[in-house]
Design an enzyme around this catalytic site. Structure first.
Site, PDB file in Angstrom:
ATOM      1  N   ARG A   1      -9.188 -11.127  -6.458  1.00 22.25           N
ATOM      2  CA  ARG A   1      -9.554 -10.654  -5.134  1.00 22.25           C
ATOM      3  C   ARG A   1     -10.019  -9.198  -5.182  1.00 22.25           C
ATOM      4  O   ARG A   1     -10.939  -8.811  -4.469  1.00 22.25           O
ATOM      5  CB  ARG A   1      -8.348 -10.789  -4.200  1.00 22.25           C
ATOM      6  CG  ARG A   1      -8.611 -10.310  -2.819  1.00 22.25           C
ATOM      7  CD  ARG A   1      -7.497 -10.711  -1.866  1.00 22.25           C
ATOM      8  NE  ARG A   1      -7.820 -10.249  -0.545  1.00 22.25           N
ATOM      9  CZ  ARG A   1      -7.588  -9.020  -0.111  1.00 22.25           C
ATOM     10  NH1 ARG A   1      -7.019  -8.151  -0.910  1.00 22.25           N
ATOM     11  NH2 ARG A   1      -7.925  -8.660   1.101  1.00 22.25           N
TER      12      ARG A   1
ATOM     13  N   LYS B   1       5.604 -13.816   8.505  1.00 21.79           N
ATOM     14  CA  LYS B   1       6.423 -13.455   7.349  1.00 21.79           C
ATOM     15  C   LYS B   1       7.891 -13.826   7.572  1.00 21.79           C
ATOM     16  O   LYS B   1       8.390 -13.739   8.697  1.00 21.79           O
ATOM     17  CB  LYS B   1       6.331 -11.936   7.096  1.00 21.79           C
ATOM     18  CG  LYS B   1       4.914 -11.436   6.839  1.00 21.79           C
ATOM     19  CD  LYS B   1       4.323 -11.958   5.537  1.00 21.79           C
ATOM     20  CE  LYS B   1       4.767 -11.148   4.342  1.00 21.79           C
ATOM     21  NZ  LYS B   1       4.169  -9.818   4.258  1.00 21.79           N
TER      22      LYS B   1
ATOM     23  N   CYS C   1      20.058  18.256 -12.269  1.00 23.39           N
ATOM     24  CA  CYS C   1      20.916  18.856 -13.284  1.00 23.39           C
ATOM     25  C   CYS C   1      20.137  20.003 -13.924  1.00 23.39           C
ATOM     26  O   CYS C   1      18.958  19.859 -14.245  1.00 23.39           O
ATOM     27  CB  CYS C   1      21.265  17.804 -14.333  1.00 23.39           C
ATOM     28  SG  CYS C   1      21.844  18.499 -15.890  1.00 23.39           S
TER      29      CYS C   1
ATOM     30  N   ASP D   1      -1.471  14.172 -10.535  1.00 27.68           N
ATOM     31  CA  ASP D   1      -0.556  13.040 -10.693  1.00 27.68           C
ATOM     32  C   ASP D   1       0.607  13.153  -9.712  1.00 27.68           C
ATOM     33  O   ASP D   1       1.077  12.165  -9.163  1.00 27.68           O
ATOM     34  CB  ASP D   1      -0.011  13.009 -12.114  1.00 27.68           C
ATOM     35  CG  ASP D   1      -1.080  12.618 -13.121  1.00 27.68           C
ATOM     36  OD1 ASP D   1      -0.763  12.501 -14.302  1.00 27.68           O
ATOM     37  OD2 ASP D   1      -2.246  12.442 -12.706  1.00 27.68           O
TER      38      ASP D   1
ATOM     39  N   CYS E   1      21.667  18.459 -21.786  1.00 26.45           N
ATOM     40  CA  CYS E   1      22.296  17.344 -21.069  1.00 26.45           C
ATOM     41  C   CYS E   1      21.954  16.049 -21.798  1.00 26.45           C
ATOM     42  O   CYS E   1      20.775  15.724 -21.966  1.00 26.45           O
ATOM     43  CB  CYS E   1      21.789  17.299 -19.632  1.00 26.45           C
ATOM     44  SG  CYS E   1      22.293  15.823 -18.738  1.00 26.45           S
TER      45      CYS E   1
ATOM     46  N   ASP F   1       1.708  10.490  -7.107  1.00 27.03           N
ATOM     47  CA  ASP F   1       3.071   9.940  -7.100  1.00 27.03           C
ATOM     48  C   ASP F   1       3.714  10.060  -5.725  1.00 27.03           C
ATOM     49  O   ASP F   1       4.441   9.168  -5.294  1.00 27.03           O
ATOM     50  CB  ASP F   1       3.936  10.643  -8.141  1.00 27.03           C
ATOM     51  CG  ASP F   1       3.533  10.247  -9.554  1.00 27.03           C
ATOM     52  OD1 ASP F   1       3.966  10.905 -10.503  1.00 27.03           O
ATOM     53  OD2 ASP F   1       2.764   9.277  -9.691  1.00 27.03           O
TER      54      ASP F   1
ATOM     55  N   SER G   1      -8.229 -10.133   4.187  1.00 19.44           N
ATOM     56  CA  SER G   1      -6.766 -10.064   4.107  1.00 19.44           C
ATOM     57  C   SER G   1      -6.190 -10.743   5.344  1.00 19.44           C
ATOM     58  O   SER G   1      -6.932 -11.184   6.222  1.00 19.44           O
ATOM     59  CB  SER G   1      -6.304  -8.616   4.002  1.00 19.44           C
ATOM     60  OG  SER G   1      -6.847  -7.870   5.054  1.00 19.44           O
TER      61      SER G   1
ATOM     62  N   LYS H   1      -3.740 -21.079  10.612  1.00 19.51           N
ATOM     63  CA  LYS H   1      -5.194 -20.935  10.700  1.00 19.51           C
ATOM     64  C   LYS H   1      -5.734 -21.832  11.805  1.00 19.51           C
ATOM     65  O   LYS H   1      -5.252 -22.968  11.962  1.00 19.51           O
ATOM     66  CB  LYS H   1      -5.852 -21.354   9.369  1.00 19.51           C
ATOM     67  CG  LYS H   1      -5.430 -20.494   8.188  1.00 19.51           C
ATOM     68  CD  LYS H   1      -5.970 -21.003   6.864  1.00 19.51           C
ATOM     69  CE  LYS H   1      -5.428 -20.111   5.732  1.00 19.51           C
ATOM     70  NZ  LYS H   1      -5.756 -20.609   4.397  1.00 19.51           N
TER      71      LYS H   1
ATOM     72  N   LYS I   1       2.951 -19.617   2.654  1.00 20.58           N
ATOM     73  CA  LYS I   1       2.247 -18.493   2.045  1.00 20.58           C
ATOM     74  C   LYS I   1       2.814 -18.303   0.643  1.00 20.58           C
ATOM     75  O   LYS I   1       3.926 -17.807   0.465  1.00 20.58           O
ATOM     76  CB  LYS I   1       2.429 -17.228   2.882  1.00 20.58           C
ATOM     77  CG  LYS I   1       1.664 -16.050   2.338  1.00 20.58           C
ATOM     78  CD  LYS I   1       1.570 -14.920   3.343  1.00 20.58           C
ATOM     79  CE  LYS I   1       0.672 -13.817   2.830  1.00 20.58           C
ATOM     80  NZ  LYS I   1       1.243 -13.153   1.638  1.00 20.58           N
TER      81      LYS I   1
ATOM     82  N   ASP J   1       0.673  14.567  -6.748  1.00 20.83           N
ATOM     83  CA  ASP J   1       0.277  14.200  -5.390  1.00 20.83           C
ATOM     84  C   ASP J   1       0.104  12.690  -5.265  1.00 20.83           C
ATOM     85  O   ASP J   1       0.471  12.080  -4.263  1.00 20.83           O
ATOM     86  CB  ASP J   1      -1.030  14.901  -5.006  1.00 20.83           C
ATOM     87  CG  ASP J   1      -0.796  16.378  -4.721  1.00 20.83           C
ATOM     88  OD1 ASP J   1      -1.765  17.144  -4.678  1.00 20.83           O
ATOM     89  OD2 ASP J   1       0.381  16.747  -4.539  1.00 20.83           O
TER      90      ASP J   1
ATOM     91  N   GLU K   1      -4.367 -19.531  -4.592  1.00 23.54           N
ATOM     92  CA  GLU K   1      -3.341 -18.647  -5.123  1.00 23.54           C
ATOM     93  C   GLU K   1      -2.918 -19.095  -6.518  1.00 23.54           C
ATOM     94  O   GLU K   1      -2.603 -20.267  -6.738  1.00 23.54           O
ATOM     95  CB  GLU K   1      -2.139 -18.695  -4.167  1.00 23.54           C
ATOM     96  CG  GLU K   1      -1.294 -17.462  -4.160  1.00 23.54           C
ATOM     97  CD  GLU K   1      -1.853 -16.308  -3.330  1.00 23.54           C
ATOM     98  OE1 GLU K   1      -2.978 -16.425  -2.779  1.00 23.54           O
ATOM     99  OE2 GLU K   1      -1.170 -15.278  -3.265  1.00 23.54           O
TER     100      GLU K   1
ATOM    101  N   GLU L   1       0.629 -23.532   6.752  1.00 23.26           N
ATOM    102  CA  GLU L   1       0.830 -23.793   5.321  1.00 23.26           C
ATOM    103  C   GLU L   1       1.686 -22.685   4.733  1.00 23.26           C
ATOM    104  O   GLU L   1       1.669 -21.553   5.216  1.00 23.26           O
ATOM    105  CB  GLU L   1      -0.524 -23.895   4.593  1.00 23.26           C
ATOM    106  CG  GLU L   1      -1.389 -22.649   4.704  1.00 23.26           C
ATOM    107  CD  GLU L   1      -2.869 -22.918   4.374  1.00 23.26           C
ATOM    108  OE1 GLU L   1      -3.420 -23.939   4.819  1.00 23.26           O
ATOM    109  OE2 GLU L   1      -3.464 -22.068   3.679  1.00 23.26           O
TER     110      GLU L   1
ATOM    111  N   CYS M   1      26.751  16.065 -18.023  1.00 20.58           N
ATOM    112  CA  CYS M   1      26.977  17.237 -18.872  1.00 20.58           C
ATOM    113  C   CYS M   1      27.764  18.333 -18.174  1.00 20.58           C
ATOM    114  O   CYS M   1      28.136  19.323 -18.800  1.00 20.58           O
ATOM    115  CB  CYS M   1      25.642  17.782 -19.376  1.00 20.58           C
ATOM    116  SG  CYS M   1      24.693  18.637 -18.099  1.00 20.58           S
TER     117      CYS M   1
HETATM  118  O1  D41 Z   1      -0.691 -19.014   0.263  1.00 17.13           O
HETATM  119  C1  D41 Z   1      -1.264 -17.959   0.433  1.00 17.13           C
HETATM  120  N1  D41 Z   1      -0.829 -16.848  -0.191  1.00 17.13           N
HETATM  121  C2  D41 Z   1      -2.469 -17.845   1.310  1.00 17.13           C
HETATM  122  C3  D41 Z   1      -3.181 -16.656   1.338  1.00 17.13           C
HETATM  123  C4  D41 Z   1      -2.898 -18.922   2.118  1.00 17.13           C
HETATM  124  N2  D41 Z   1      -2.234 -20.109   2.121  1.00 17.13           N
HETATM  125  N3  D41 Z   1      -3.997 -18.804   2.877  1.00 17.13           N
HETATM  126  C5  D41 Z   1      -4.717 -17.655   2.917  1.00 17.13           C
HETATM  127  N4  D41 Z   1      -5.813 -17.585   3.696  1.00 17.13           N
HETATM  128  C6  D41 Z   1      -6.533 -16.484   3.746  1.00 17.13           C
HETATM  129  C7  D41 Z   1      -7.752 -16.439   4.615  1.00 17.13           C
HETATM  130  C8  D41 Z   1      -7.419 -16.910   5.987  1.00 17.13           C
HETATM  131  C9  D41 Z   1      -8.299 -15.050   4.720  1.00 17.13           C
HETATM  132  C10 D41 Z   1      -8.792 -17.336   4.018  1.00 17.13           C
HETATM  133  C11 D41 Z   1      -4.319 -16.529   2.130  1.00 17.13           C
HETATM  134  C12 D41 Z   1      -5.121 -15.367   2.234  1.00 17.13           C
HETATM  135  N5  D41 Z   1      -6.222 -15.374   3.051  1.00 17.13           N
HETATM  136  C13 D41 Z   1      -4.866 -14.119   1.533  1.00 17.13           C
HETATM  137  N6  D41 Z   1      -4.087 -13.914   0.500  1.00 17.13           N
HETATM  138  C14 D41 Z   1      -4.110 -12.623   0.152  1.00 17.13           C
HETATM  139  C15 D41 Z   1      -4.925 -11.964   0.985  1.00 17.13           C
HETATM  140  C16 D41 Z   1      -5.408 -12.902   1.856  1.00 17.13           C
END
Ligand code: D41
Length: 694
Positions: free
Chosen positions: A154, A330, A442, A48, A448, A52, A97, A306, A133, A50, A190, A131, A427
């Site tokens: 997923r 991001k 401590c 545990d 304590c 952690d 992903s 995309k 996320k 390792d 989602e 779009e 303490c």
């Molecule tokens: O809105 C999202 N979180 C979102 C996640 C999104 N709008 N499009 C996504 N498209 C993909 C692919 C391109 C792989 C079809 C995604 C995700 N993937 C995604 N969310 C978590 C892992 C991947």
């Protein structure tokens, strides 16, 4: 070993961006592997402690590089369900992903890479979608002839969990599709919770004494992973559709065309999705969505781009587990400037002194922040943070706010350097920091009061005594009243009926229930009791091993005292236990040799009746054998099969290797059966297994 246990640099504060990204990838893979070994296969391969250490390293690197947090980060996985709660479902089309972009340069590079890969003429435009996320959890919904058949999380992208019953309670998700959907279509998207709904849910949870969620994403995940779909039904979950999985015939050649089809079938599709024809337009879309972000009812953590054309998508394919044709841009971690008002030192269950920054309240990304983590003494030194400093703080997603730097240029010349205490602030005992450790502790032990309180909370926690009606709040109160010091005192609460009745909000019924719940726990599984002692590094798995090996707390204590002599048989016996190493043994010895701990245990043993685990049978037909279960069993659950095998003295493993003795193959056994066959491992049907173990 490196794949399942990456090497962690000694100084995590010195890693560069590049190293951090690699380290996070390695940690995500390793933690996922061990999660599976522990929860899925129930055969942990590391201690545990390792484990952690991996999780802590991941947290530390993410805290420093919030933008590098991966979509498959272990910190994004919430409340891993006990194995066997949900059936596993293989994704016919893997759920990929997303790779990340953190700057506009990354976005230009994304577009340029795609153009190069497709050998596009400079004059030829390429269409993308942008779009938001959504910060929720991905799900795959399978429809056959327009009817919802199956819903899977997923998971690791290849295999998720069957959450169909829970998904059917979400009003955003159609049970029957409208319009003219294909015969088979998997819709991916989602699951999320609106910010306002999240606040209402938490308020309700608070009044009902339920679990408080850290953020809407955790609330959505926790709500989906309910055993009882009726609980999920009460939770305000929503869904946006954004991709396809297995589909018999596609309704469109483009992503935006597919989104339109999804709308026509009855799905919610995010209204901010838009078509763009260059990297410049993607960046404008990013800014427009970032501007809209504070007013959106739900959390988003970036923008997903995309390639619009499916023919291009197909040509672009994927690198490792992420498509080349998509990227998540991001949002940066939100930062703000404020004043460091004080540095408080908290004392944890094992005596660790943890500094917490108290800040002048400041708004960061829509949340008022007044506390931030400072990790440990070294972190304060690295930042040269001084009480009274102006500091830059940052908050990303649900990562605890942290101090990025101290503005020394704004500092009064005479502001003294911070000195970390060398006494416990609670303490007054010495606080010491062993060589090579980051944490000062401590040395007061049970004497304590801070450690006392945290140990008591741990003792009654869910995986330990788990007493109904006795949570952290009550423990704090009873400790404050002077009723509780040692764990044994919990059981003397049953003599305080009148005093309990005199408390606010404690009626006759609740007092009776509490007393009954405490009485009921006098018979307690030995492994829970050992875990509940809160010995450093002794998690549930190790506690179970010790319970199995020693059978009683008295014998464990005697052995650990005798083991102070490293040349003793007792020491050798401890070391011989699979998965227990010198570090864990040192902590066991330290704990059981402490006279205060010995007294607490003696007092405790006068109150409880520990139940040793069933001893594994020595002479069964499968004792000592290594068994792997695969496929769907029809006569018992996987967890039951595992427990039965272990009772008979077999070891159950999650993966087939040369050491495997039997593979027990249920229905639809897949790659494991193939591998077993190729290794010459004996394959048993479920019935053959039952015959063998009868
Ligand atoms: O809105 C999202 N979180 C979102 C996640 C999104 N709008 N499009 C996504 N498209 C993909 C692919 C391109 C792989 C079809 C995604 C995700 N993937 C995604 N969310 C978590 C892992 C991947």
């Amino acid at each position: 070993m490196s794949e399942t246990y990456p090497s962690i640099p000694a100084d995590l504060d010195a890693v560069t961006d590049d190293e951090a990204a690699k380290l996070l990838a390695a940690l995500a893979a390793a933690i996922a592997y061990h999660d599976n070994a522990y929860h899925g296969a129930d055969t942990p391969e590391i201690s545990d402690a390792d484990y952690d250490a991996l999780v802590r390293a991941n947290q530390a690197v993410e805290a420093r590089f919030p933008n590098l947090r991966r979509s498959d980060s272990p910190s994004m996985r919430v409340g891993a369900a006990p194995s066997g709660q949900f059936a596993k479902i293989k994704h016919i089309v893997p759920m990929l992903s997303l790779s990340n972009a953190f700057s506009e340069d990354d976005v230009f590079e994304f577009s340029a890479r795609i153009r190069r890969f497709l050998a596009l003429d400079d004059a030829k435009p390429i269409a993308f979608t942008a779009e938001p996320k959504i910060d929720g959890l991905s799900i795959s919904l399978r429809y056959e002839h327009g009817e919802l058949k199956q819903a899977a999380t997923r998971g690791d992208g290849a295999e998720g969990e069957d959450v169909t019953a829970n998904i059917r309670t979400i009003s955003d998700i159609p049970h029957h599709l409208t319009g003219t959907p294909p015969k088979i279509v998997e819709v991916r998207g989602e699951i999320y919770m609106d910010k306002a709904d999240f606040a209402v849910l938490n308020a309700k949870q608070e009044t009902n004494g339920g679990k408080i969620f850290a953020n809407p994403r955790n609330a959505a995940a926790g709500s989906l992973r309910q055993k009882d779909p009726e609980v999920t039904r009460q939770r305000p979950l929503r869904f946006f559709a954004y991709a396809s999985g297995d589909v018999s015939e596609m309704p469109s050649n483009t992503h935006d065309g597919f989104l339109a089809a999804l709308r026509s079938w009855g799905f919610s599709v995010n209204p901010l999705s838009q078509l763009c024809s260059s990297a410049d337009e993607l960046i404008s879309a990013y800014h427009a969505i970032a501007d809209a972000r504070p007013n959106l009812p739900y959390d988003i953590d970036g923008v997903v781009y995309k390639v619009n054309d499916y023919a291009y998508q197909a040509r672009l394919g994927q690198v490792s587990r992420a498509p080349r044709w998509a990227i998540a841009h991001k949002f940066p971690a939100e930062q703000a400037e404020t004043t460091l008002e004080a540095i408080d030192i908290q004392v944890g269950r094992t005596g660790a002194l943890t500094p917490v920054a108290r800040l002048s309240p400041v708004l960061v990304g829509g949340v008022i922040v007044s506390n931030a983590t400072l990790h440990n003494e070294d972190e304060i030194m690295r930042l040269d943070a001084r009480v009274g400093d102006r500091v830059i703080i940052q908050r990303a997603g649900d990562v605890i706010p942290q101090i990025v730097r101290s503005l020394s240029e704004k500092r009064a010349a005479d502001l003294p350097k911070y000195t970390f205490p060398d006494k416990c602030p609670i303490c007054g005992s010495d606080a010491i920091r062993p060589d090579g450790e980051a944490v000062k502790r401590c040395t007061g032990g049970f004497s304590c009061t801070a450690q006392q309180l945290e140990r008591l909370k741990h003792f009654v926690s869910r995986d330990a005594l788990d007493i109904d009606g006795l949570g952290s709040k009550q423990i704090e109160l009873f400790h404050e009243l002077g009723w509780l010091a040692d764990p044994a005192d919990i059981f003397t609460l049953t003599n305080r009926k009148d005093e309990l009745l005199a408390l606010d909000r404690m009626g006759e019924k609740s007092v009776e229930n509490l007393i009954e719940a405490i009485r009921a726990r006098r018979d307690i599984a030995l492994e829970r009791l050992i875990f509940g002692l809160g010995i450093r590094q002794i998690g549930q798995a190790t506690a179970k091993l010790l319970a199995q090996r020693y059978g009683s707390l008295e014998d464990l204590m005697t052995a650990c005292i005798a083991a102070s002599d490293a040349s003793s048989d007792a020491y050798a016996e401890l070391l011989a236990i699979d998965q227990i190493g010198a570090g864990v043994i040192a902590d066991l010895i330290r704990f059981f040799n402490d006279p205060a701990n010995q007294a607490a245990i003696t007092a405790l043993l006068a109150e409880v009746n520990p139940i040793p685990p069933d001893a594994p049978a020595e002479d069964s037909s499968v004792s000592g054998k290594v068994i792997v279960f695969t496929g769907t069993l029809s006569k018992m659950s996987r967890s039951e099969a595992k427990a039965q095998a272990e009772r008979l003295g077999a070891r159950v493993s999650g993966s087939v290797s040369g050491k495997t003795d039997y593979l027990v193959a249920g229905a639809d056994a897949g790659s494991k059966a193939q591998k077993a066959a190729s290794l010459g491992v004996t394959i048993l049907s479920e019935d053959e297994w039952l015959q063998l173990t009868r």
